[in-house]
Design a protein around this motif. Structure first.
Motif, short mmCIF file in Angstrom:
data_model
loop_
_atom_site.label_atom_id
_atom_site.label_comp_id
_atom_site.label_asym_id
_atom_site.label_seq_id
_atom_site.Cartn_x
_atom_site.Cartn_y
_atom_site.Cartn_z
N PHE A 116 7.85 -7.17 -5.58
CA PHE A 116 7.89 -8.62 -5.83
C PHE A 116 9.33 -9.14 -5.87
O PHE A 116 9.58 -10.29 -5.49
CB PHE A 116 7.16 -8.98 -7.13
CG PHE A 116 5.68 -9.14 -6.91
CD1 PHE A 116 5.17 -10.25 -6.23
CD2 PHE A 116 4.79 -8.18 -7.35
CE1 PHE A 116 3.82 -10.39 -5.99
CE2 PHE A 116 3.42 -8.30 -7.11
CZ PHE A 116 2.94 -9.42 -6.43
N ASP A 117 10.28 -8.31 -6.32
CA ASP A 117 11.69 -8.74 -6.29
C ASP A 117 12.06 -9.11 -4.85
O ASP A 117 12.70 -10.12 -4.59
CB ASP A 117 12.62 -7.63 -6.78
CG ASP A 117 12.54 -7.45 -8.30
OD1 ASP A 117 11.98 -8.32 -8.97
OD2 ASP A 117 13.03 -6.40 -8.79
N ARG A 118 11.61 -8.28 -3.91
CA ARG A 118 11.93 -8.55 -2.50
C ARG A 118 11.21 -9.81 -2.00
O ARG A 118 11.83 -10.67 -1.38
CB ARG A 118 11.54 -7.34 -1.64
CG ARG A 118 11.66 -7.67 -0.19
CD ARG A 118 11.68 -6.49 0.71
NE ARG A 118 11.58 -6.96 2.09
CZ ARG A 118 11.18 -6.23 3.10
NH1 ARG A 118 10.85 -4.97 2.89
NH2 ARG A 118 11.13 -6.72 4.31
N ASP B 110 3.07 1.81 -4.58
CA ASP B 110 1.95 2.41 -5.31
C ASP B 110 1.68 1.48 -6.49
O ASP B 110 2.51 1.36 -7.40
CB ASP B 110 2.35 3.81 -5.79
CG ASP B 110 1.22 4.50 -6.54
OD1 ASP B 110 0.28 3.80 -7.00
OD2 ASP B 110 1.27 5.73 -6.68
N VAL B 111 0.53 0.82 -6.47
CA VAL B 111 0.28 -0.21 -7.49
C VAL B 111 -0.02 0.37 -8.87
O VAL B 111 -0.18 -0.38 -9.83
CB VAL B 111 -0.83 -1.21 -7.07
CG1 VAL B 111 -0.46 -1.96 -5.81
CG2 VAL B 111 -2.19 -0.53 -6.95
N THR B 112 -0.06 1.70 -8.97
CA THR B 112 -0.21 2.27 -10.31
C THR B 112 1.16 2.41 -10.99
O THR B 112 1.24 2.84 -12.13
CB THR B 112 -0.89 3.66 -10.27
OG1 THR B 112 -0.03 4.57 -9.58
CG2 THR B 112 -2.26 3.60 -9.61
N LYS B 113 2.23 2.04 -10.25
CA LYS B 113 3.58 2.20 -10.81
C LYS B 113 4.25 0.84 -10.97
O LYS B 113 4.57 0.18 -9.96
CB LYS B 113 4.42 3.10 -9.89
CG LYS B 113 3.80 4.48 -9.77
CD LYS B 113 4.70 5.47 -9.09
CE LYS B 113 4.09 6.86 -9.22
NZ LYS B 113 4.09 7.62 -7.99
N GLN B 114 4.46 0.45 -12.21
CA GLN B 114 5.01 -0.89 -12.46
C GLN B 114 6.35 -1.10 -11.76
O GLN B 114 6.62 -2.17 -11.23
CB GLN B 114 5.16 -1.14 -13.96
CG GLN B 114 5.58 -2.59 -14.23
CD GLN B 114 5.79 -2.91 -15.69
OE1 GLN B 114 5.44 -2.13 -16.57
NE2 GLN B 114 6.39 -4.05 -15.97
N GLU B 115 7.19 -0.05 -11.74
CA GLU B 115 8.52 -0.23 -11.13
C GLU B 115 8.41 -0.51 -9.64
O GLU B 115 9.20 -1.26 -9.07
CB GLU B 115 9.46 0.96 -11.44
CG GLU B 115 9.08 2.31 -10.90
CD GLU B 115 8.02 3.08 -11.71
OE1 GLU B 115 7.39 2.49 -12.61
OE2 GLU B 115 7.81 4.28 -11.42
N GLU B 116 7.40 0.08 -8.99
CA GLU B 116 7.22 -0.17 -7.55
C GLU B 116 6.68 -1.58 -7.30
O GLU B 116 7.07 -2.26 -6.35
CB GLU B 116 6.30 0.89 -6.93
CG GLU B 116 6.95 2.27 -6.94
CD GLU B 116 6.27 3.28 -6.03
OE1 GLU B 116 5.53 2.89 -5.12
OE2 GLU B 116 6.51 4.49 -6.25
N SER C 153 0.88 -1.19 0.00
CA SER C 153 0.00 0.00 0.00
C SER C 153 0.91 1.23 0.00
O SER C 153 2.10 1.11 0.25
CB SER C 153 -0.92 0.00 1.23
OG SER C 153 -0.16 -0.05 2.41
N ARG C 154 0.29 2.38 -0.26
CA ARG C 154 1.08 3.62 -0.23
C ARG C 154 1.25 4.10 1.20
O ARG C 154 2.34 4.46 1.62
CB ARG C 154 0.40 4.71 -1.08
CG ARG C 154 0.36 4.37 -2.56
CD ARG C 154 -0.61 5.28 -3.28
NE ARG C 154 -1.96 5.13 -2.74
CZ ARG C 154 -3.03 5.77 -3.16
NH1 ARG C 154 -2.91 6.63 -4.16
NH2 ARG C 154 -4.21 5.58 -2.62
#
Ligand SMILES: NC(=O)c1ccc[n+]([C@@H]2O[C@H](COP(=O)([O-])OP(=O)(O)OC[C@H]3O[C@@H](n4cnc5c(N)ncnc54)[C@H](OP(=O)(O)O)[C@@H]3O)[C@@H](O)[C@H]2O)c1
Length: 223
Positions: A64-66, A53-59, A36-37
Protein backbone atom coordinates in the motif's frame (compact mmCIF):
# COMPACT_ATOMS: atom_id res chain seq x y z
CA UNK A 1 -19.23 4.46 -10.80
CA UNK A 2 -17.26 5.25 -13.93
CA UNK A 3 -14.03 3.26 -13.63
CA UNK A 4 -11.93 5.30 -16.06
CA UNK A 5 -8.89 6.68 -14.22
CA UNK A 6 -9.88 5.07 -10.92
CA UNK A 7 -7.41 3.17 -8.75
CA UNK A 8 -8.27 -0.36 -7.67
CA UNK A 9 -6.58 -2.95 -5.48
CA UNK A 10 -7.55 -6.61 -5.77
CA UNK A 11 -6.05 -9.13 -3.36
CA UNK A 12 -5.66 -12.69 -4.62
CA UNK A 13 -4.97 -11.64 -8.19
CA UNK A 14 -2.95 -14.61 -9.46
CA UNK A 15 -5.85 -16.95 -10.26
CA UNK A 16 -9.59 -17.52 -10.20
CA UNK A 17 -12.11 -14.79 -9.48
CA UNK A 18 -9.42 -12.23 -8.62
CA UNK A 19 -7.53 -12.68 -11.89
CA UNK A 20 -10.74 -12.38 -13.93
CA UNK A 21 -11.75 -9.27 -12.02
CA UNK A 22 -8.36 -7.61 -12.59
CA UNK A 23 -8.88 -8.11 -16.33
CA UNK A 24 -12.39 -6.67 -16.25
CA UNK A 25 -11.34 -3.63 -14.21
CA UNK A 26 -8.38 -2.82 -16.47
CA UNK A 27 -10.64 -3.20 -19.54
CA UNK A 28 -12.81 -0.46 -18.01
CA UNK A 29 -9.84 1.90 -17.77
CA UNK A 30 -8.96 1.54 -14.08
CA UNK A 31 -5.38 1.40 -12.78
CA UNK A 32 -5.38 -1.97 -11.08
CA UNK A 33 -2.93 -3.33 -8.52
CA UNK A 34 -3.03 -7.06 -7.87
CA UNK A 35 -1.60 -8.54 -4.68
CA UNK A 36 -0.67 -12.23 -4.54
CA UNK A 37 2.26 -14.47 -3.64
CA UNK A 38 2.55 -16.11 -7.07
CA UNK A 39 3.14 -14.03 -10.17
CA UNK A 40 -0.01 -12.54 -11.64
CA UNK A 41 0.29 -12.72 -15.42
CA UNK A 42 -1.69 -10.04 -17.20
CA UNK A 43 -0.74 -8.17 -20.34
CA UNK A 44 -2.34 -4.84 -19.71
CA UNK A 45 -0.57 -1.49 -19.24
CA UNK A 46 -3.14 -0.62 -16.57
CA UNK A 47 -2.16 -3.56 -14.39
CA UNK A 48 0.59 -3.73 -11.76
CA UNK A 49 1.39 -6.83 -9.73
CA UNK A 50 2.88 -6.41 -6.28
CA UNK A 51 4.08 -9.63 -4.73
CA UNK A 52 2.36 -9.73 -1.38
CA UNK A 53 1.59 -12.38 1.18
CA UNK A 54 -1.55 -11.00 2.81
CA UNK A 55 -0.90 -12.95 6.00
CA UNK A 56 2.06 -10.60 6.62
CA UNK A 57 1.22 -7.09 7.76
CA UNK A 58 4.62 -5.72 6.70
CA UNK A 59 4.07 -6.95 3.13
CA UNK A 60 0.58 -5.45 3.00
CA UNK A 61 1.92 -2.14 4.31
CA UNK A 62 4.79 -2.14 1.81
CA UNK A 63 2.36 -2.80 -1.05
CA UNK A 64 0.00 0.00 0.00
CA UNK A 65 2.94 2.38 0.57
CA UNK A 66 3.75 1.91 -3.12
CA UNK A 67 0.14 2.24 -4.35
CA UNK A 68 -0.35 5.41 -2.31
CA UNK A 69 2.95 6.87 -3.55
CA UNK A 70 1.70 6.43 -7.11
CA UNK A 71 -1.95 7.47 -6.54
CA UNK A 72 -3.60 9.91 -4.16
CA UNK A 73 -6.09 7.35 -2.94
CA UNK A 74 -7.51 3.91 -3.62
CA UNK A 75 -11.03 4.16 -5.06
CA UNK A 76 -11.81 0.45 -5.05
CA UNK A 77 -10.58 -2.32 -2.78
CA UNK A 78 -11.61 -5.93 -3.36
CA UNK A 79 -10.65 -8.20 -0.47
CA UNK A 80 -10.63 -11.44 -2.42
CA UNK A 81 -7.57 -13.43 -1.32
CA UNK A 82 -8.59 -16.61 0.41
CA UNK A 83 -8.49 -20.38 0.48
CA UNK A 84 -10.58 -23.23 1.77
CA UNK A 85 -9.69 -25.89 4.27
CA UNK A 86 -12.26 -28.48 5.19
CA UNK A 87 -12.31 -31.37 7.61
CA UNK A 88 -13.54 -32.73 10.90
CA UNK A 89 -12.84 -30.47 13.88
CA UNK A 90 -10.37 -32.89 15.49
CA UNK A 91 -8.37 -32.98 12.23
CA UNK A 92 -7.94 -29.20 12.14
CA UNK A 93 -4.67 -28.05 13.66
CA UNK A 94 -4.47 -24.70 15.45
CA UNK A 95 -1.98 -23.56 12.78
CA UNK A 96 -4.55 -24.33 10.06
CA UNK A 97 -7.11 -22.23 11.91
CA UNK A 98 -4.65 -19.34 12.30
CA UNK A 99 -3.57 -19.41 8.64
CA UNK A 100 -7.19 -19.47 7.49
CA UNK A 101 -8.14 -16.56 9.78
CA UNK A 102 -5.07 -14.57 8.73
CA UNK A 103 -5.76 -15.01 5.01
CA UNK A 104 -9.56 -14.90 4.82
CA UNK A 105 -10.36 -12.40 7.58
CA UNK A 106 -7.46 -10.49 9.17
CA UNK A 107 -6.04 -9.54 5.75
CA UNK A 108 -9.31 -7.79 4.87
CA UNK A 109 -9.00 -5.71 8.04
CA UNK A 110 -5.33 -4.89 7.37
CA UNK A 111 -6.00 -3.84 3.76
CA UNK A 112 -9.16 -1.91 4.59
CA UNK A 113 -7.47 0.21 7.26
CA UNK A 114 -4.91 1.35 4.69
CA UNK A 115 -7.50 2.65 2.20
CA UNK A 116 -9.94 4.35 4.58
CA UNK A 117 -8.03 7.63 5.23
CA UNK A 118 -7.82 8.36 1.48
CA UNK A 119 -11.42 7.35 0.89
CA UNK A 120 -12.61 9.56 3.77
CA UNK A 121 -10.66 12.53 2.41
CA UNK A 122 -12.12 11.96 -1.07
CA UNK A 123 -15.58 11.21 0.39
CA UNK A 124 -15.93 8.25 -1.92
CA UNK A 125 -14.78 4.66 -2.27
CA UNK A 126 -15.98 1.11 -2.68
CA UNK A 127 -14.86 -1.94 -0.75
CA UNK A 128 -16.06 -5.38 -1.82
CA UNK A 129 -15.38 -8.32 0.45
CA UNK A 130 -15.45 -11.71 -1.26
CA UNK A 131 -17.07 -13.90 1.37
CA UNK A 132 -18.97 -17.08 0.49
CA UNK A 133 -22.24 -18.87 0.85
CA UNK A 134 -20.24 -20.53 3.66
CA UNK A 135 -20.44 -17.13 5.34
CA UNK A 136 -24.24 -17.27 5.35
CA UNK A 137 -24.85 -20.87 6.45
CA UNK A 138 -22.73 -23.47 8.19
CA UNK A 139 -22.04 -26.84 6.69
CA UNK A 140 -20.37 -30.11 7.70
CA UNK A 141 -16.54 -30.04 7.63
CA UNK A 142 -16.56 -26.27 7.19
CA UNK A 143 -16.23 -25.05 10.79
CA UNK A 144 -13.02 -23.07 10.28
CA UNK A 145 -13.76 -21.83 6.75
CA UNK A 146 -17.33 -20.84 7.70
CA UNK A 147 -16.01 -18.99 10.77
CA UNK A 148 -13.73 -16.87 8.55
CA UNK A 149 -16.48 -16.06 6.04
CA UNK A 150 -19.17 -15.37 8.67
CA UNK A 151 -16.57 -13.10 10.27
CA UNK A 152 -15.92 -11.34 6.97
CA UNK A 153 -19.64 -10.70 6.52
CA UNK A 154 -19.90 -9.32 10.06
CA UNK A 155 -16.91 -7.06 9.42
CA UNK A 156 -18.46 -5.93 6.17
CA UNK A 157 -21.93 -5.28 7.56
CA UNK A 158 -20.67 -3.28 10.54
CA UNK A 159 -18.25 -1.27 8.42
CA UNK A 160 -20.96 -0.47 5.87
CA UNK A 161 -22.92 1.25 8.63
CA UNK A 162 -19.82 3.02 9.98
CA UNK A 163 -18.79 4.43 6.61
CA UNK A 164 -21.97 5.11 4.65
CA UNK A 165 -22.21 8.67 6.01
CA UNK A 166 -18.69 9.24 4.65
CA UNK A 167 -19.74 8.34 1.10
CA UNK A 168 -17.91 5.00 1.28
CA UNK A 169 -19.67 1.82 0.18
CA UNK A 170 -18.79 -1.47 1.84
CA UNK A 171 -20.43 -4.62 0.58
CA UNK A 172 -19.89 -8.33 0.25
CA UNK A 173 -20.53 -11.01 -2.31
CA UNK A 174 -21.29 -14.55 -1.20
CA UNK A 175 -20.71 -16.93 -4.09
CA UNK A 176 -21.50 -20.61 -4.10
CA UNK A 177 -19.19 -23.08 -5.80
CA UNK A 178 -17.18 -21.50 -8.60
CA UNK A 179 -14.82 -23.18 -11.03
CA UNK A 180 -11.37 -22.01 -9.84
CA UNK A 181 -8.22 -23.49 -8.32
CA UNK A 182 -9.99 -23.23 -4.95
CA UNK A 183 -11.23 -26.82 -5.15
CA UNK A 184 -7.83 -28.21 -6.20
CA UNK A 185 -6.60 -27.24 -2.76
CA UNK A 186 -9.76 -27.58 -0.69
CA UNK A 187 -10.07 -31.34 -1.03
CA UNK A 188 -13.82 -31.35 -1.79
CA UNK A 189 -15.65 -31.68 -5.10
CA UNK A 190 -18.86 -29.74 -5.66
CA UNK A 191 -21.53 -31.08 -8.02
CA UNK A 192 -22.26 -27.79 -9.77
CA UNK A 193 -19.97 -24.86 -10.46
CA UNK A 194 -20.39 -21.29 -11.64
CA UNK A 195 -18.06 -19.71 -14.17
CA UNK A 196 -15.35 -17.55 -12.54
CA UNK A 197 -15.74 -14.80 -15.13
CA UNK A 198 -19.48 -14.59 -14.41
CA UNK A 199 -18.79 -14.17 -10.69
CA UNK A 200 -16.14 -11.53 -11.42
CA UNK A 201 -18.65 -9.76 -13.70
CA UNK A 202 -21.13 -9.62 -10.84
CA UNK A 203 -18.50 -7.99 -8.62
CA UNK A 204 -17.82 -5.50 -11.42
CA UNK A 205 -21.55 -4.78 -11.67
CA UNK A 206 -21.70 -4.08 -7.91
CA UNK A 207 -18.78 -1.66 -8.23
CA UNK A 208 -20.29 0.06 -11.27
CA UNK A 209 -23.60 0.83 -9.57
CA UNK A 210 -24.25 4.56 -9.16
CA UNK A 211 -22.22 6.02 -6.27
CA UNK A 212 -25.36 6.59 -4.19
CA UNK A 213 -26.42 2.91 -4.32
CA UNK A 214 -25.10 0.44 -1.76
CA UNK A 215 -25.44 -3.14 -2.96
CA UNK A 216 -25.01 -4.52 0.60
CA UNK A 217 -24.72 -8.35 0.51
CA UNK A 218 -25.21 -10.39 -2.64
CA UNK A 219 -25.65 -14.16 -2.54
CA UNK A 220 -25.21 -16.06 -5.80
CA UNK A 221 -25.09 -19.81 -6.38
CA UNK A 222 -25.28 -22.34 -9.21
CA UNK A 223 -28.82 -23.06 -10.40
N1 LIG B 1 -14.28 -21.00 -5.80
C1 LIG B 1 -15.33 -21.01 -5.02
O1 LIG B 1 -16.19 -21.92 -5.10
C2 LIG B 1 -15.57 -19.91 -4.03
C3 LIG B 1 -16.84 -19.80 -3.48
C4 LIG B 1 -17.06 -18.79 -2.54
C5 LIG B 1 -16.06 -17.92 -2.21
N2 LIG B 1 -14.82 -18.06 -2.75
C6 LIG B 1 -13.79 -17.13 -2.34
O2 LIG B 1 -13.32 -16.46 -3.48
C7 LIG B 1 -12.02 -15.94 -3.22
C8 LIG B 1 -11.13 -16.23 -4.43
O3 LIG B 1 -10.96 -17.64 -4.55
P1 LIG B 1 -10.98 -18.41 -5.95
O4 LIG B 1 -12.17 -19.28 -5.95
O5 LIG B 1 -10.77 -17.46 -7.06
O6 LIG B 1 -9.72 -19.39 -5.74
P2 LIG B 1 -8.23 -19.38 -6.29
O7 LIG B 1 -8.21 -19.52 -7.77
O8 LIG B 1 -7.54 -20.42 -5.48
O9 LIG B 1 -7.69 -17.92 -5.93
C9 LIG B 1 -7.28 -17.57 -4.62
C10 LIG B 1 -6.40 -16.35 -4.69
O10 LIG B 1 -6.10 -15.97 -3.33
C11 LIG B 1 -4.70 -15.74 -3.29
N3 LIG B 1 -4.15 -15.97 -1.96
C12 LIG B 1 -4.32 -17.04 -1.14
N4 LIG B 1 -3.56 -16.92 -0.05
C13 LIG B 1 -2.89 -15.73 -0.17
C14 LIG B 1 -1.91 -15.06 0.61
N5 LIG B 1 -1.49 -15.55 1.79
N6 LIG B 1 -1.45 -13.87 0.17
C15 LIG B 1 -1.87 -13.35 -1.02
N7 LIG B 1 -2.79 -13.94 -1.79
C16 LIG B 1 -3.27 -15.14 -1.38
C17 LIG B 1 -4.09 -16.70 -4.29
O11 LIG B 1 -2.84 -16.19 -4.72
P3 LIG B 1 -1.40 -16.82 -4.36
O12 LIG B 1 -1.59 -18.28 -4.08
O13 LIG B 1 -0.58 -16.52 -5.57
O14 LIG B 1 -0.91 -16.05 -3.17
C18 LIG B 1 -5.10 -16.62 -5.42
O15 LIG B 1 -4.79 -15.55 -6.27
C19 LIG B 1 -11.56 -16.61 -1.93
O16 LIG B 1 -11.69 -15.69 -0.87
C20 LIG B 1 -12.55 -17.75 -1.73
O17 LIG B 1 -12.73 -18.07 -0.38
C21 LIG B 1 -14.55 -19.04 -3.66
Amino acid sequence: MDLKGKTAVVTGSSSGIGLELCGLLTDKGASVYGFSRRLTTMNSPGFTWIQTDVTKQEEIDRAFDRVLREHECVDILVNNAGFGLFGAIEALEPEDWSRLMATNLTAAFLCTRRVIPGMKAARRGTIVNVASIAGKRGFKSGSAYCATKFGLNGFSEALAEELREEGIRVCSINPGSTDTEFFDRAGIEPKKLMNKKDVASLILAMIELPDDMLPDQIVVRPL
